[in-house]
Design a protein around this motif. Structure first.
Motif, PDB file in Angstrom:
ATOM      1  N   GLY A 126       0.796  -1.213   0.000  1.00 44.41           N
ATOM      2  CA  GLY A 126       0.000   0.000   0.000  1.00 44.41           C
ATOM      3  C   GLY A 126       0.832   1.268   0.000  1.00 44.41           C
ATOM      4  O   GLY A 126       0.311   2.350   0.287  1.00 44.41           O
ATOM      5  N   SER A 155       1.516   6.548   0.144  1.00 41.79           N
ATOM      6  CA  SER A 155       1.457   6.527   1.605  1.00 41.79           C
ATOM      7  C   SER A 155       2.854   6.296   2.162  1.00 41.79           C
ATOM      8  O   SER A 155       3.680   5.635   1.530  1.00 41.79           O
ATOM      9  CB  SER A 155       0.526   5.407   2.083  1.00 41.79           C
ATOM     10  N   ARG A 170      -0.142  -0.415   4.919  1.00 44.59           N
ATOM     11  CA  ARG A 170      -1.483  -0.788   5.362  1.00 44.59           C
ATOM     12  C   ARG A 170      -1.431  -2.162   6.018  1.00 44.59           C
ATOM     13  O   ARG A 170      -0.617  -3.016   5.646  1.00 44.59           O
ATOM     14  CB  ARG A 170      -2.454  -0.773   4.191  1.00 44.59           C
TER      15      ARG A 170
END
Length: 243
Positions: free
Chosen positions: A69, A83, A87
């Protein structure tokens, strides 16, 4: 530090586990904020040149970053950092990591038991050849393909068409899981030992031994995936599962 400056600092990699090194460096740069969220990562060819590795190695590292992620690939535009935090719910496209971890024991453990009872001599020979190949292999992508061949072969040897179909249709997710586990948890040598134990039990016609060996193997994979899902630091910054 700018993205260009960070990339300029790269030195060619000569180690055999080049994909692992590239992955950890890119992951560390993203988690550490050296490559900012929103940045477009350099092209595969530019990264390959900077690290002194092949484009397939870069591609392997990039797939695992996306699974975590941290990045997203946009068709025609390249890969972007989305990001700076991994995640916890990972996925391999349409199949989540949780789906795979939960389903595999219900399919592959009984398949190993049936394979011990129903396998042909040719299937045994193939399984042992795959073990030999994985133990010799130094290229991570080739090892991952052999790994998926091994698990598909066991399902085939079970002589259960449904087991064989489910494992075959899960093959892409299995390969992505294998890539990520190898890059983050360094489990390839341990997996080789576990695969050999499974294959030898099937070769002997030892149903309970094959079941136990597959259960232990999948348990170690689940343990590694649990650690990966909760790990938020580059290697060396947190404790890791033993291999």
């Amino acid at each position: 530090m700018s993205l260009s400056d960070w990339l300029t600092e790269k030195a060619p990699i000569s180690r055999k586990n080049a994909a692992e090194v590239v992955f950890e460096d890119l992951r560390g740069a993203i988690l550490g904020g050296r490559v900012a969220v929103g940045s477009r990562l350099p092209s595969e060819s530019r990264l390959a040149e900077a690290y002194g590795v092949s484009r397939p190695i870069i591609r392997e590292a990039m797939r695992s970053l996306q699974t975590l992620g941290l990045t997203r690939s946009r068709s025609g535009s390249g890969s972007f950092v989305i990001s700076a935090t991994q995640r916890s719910e990972l996925d391999y496209g349409a199949i989540s990591a949780r789906d795979l971890v939960e389903a595999r024991p219900h399919i592959e453990i009984p398949a190993a038991g049936w394979a011990a009872l129903r396998r042909t001599d040719a299937q045994v020979a193939r399984l042992l050849d795959l073990c030999d190949g994985m133990e010799r292999e130094t290229d991570s992508l080739t090892w991952v393909r052999l790994d998926s061949d091994f698990h598909c072969q066991i399902a085939e040897a079970s002589q259960n068409a449904l087991f064989a179909r489910v494992v075959q249709e899960s093959r892409e997710a299995l390969m992505q899981q294998s890539e990520l586990v190898n890059l983050m948890a360094d489990r390839r040598i341990a997996s080789n030992r576990e695969h050999r134990r499974i294959a030898e039990a099937i070769s002997r016609g030892d149903e309970s031994g094959a079941v136990d060996a597959m259960r232990d193997h999948l348990g170690e994979v689940e343990r590694a995936m649990t650690w990966i899902a909760t790990s938020s630091a580059p290697r060396g910054g947190t404790s890791e599962p033993s291999s």
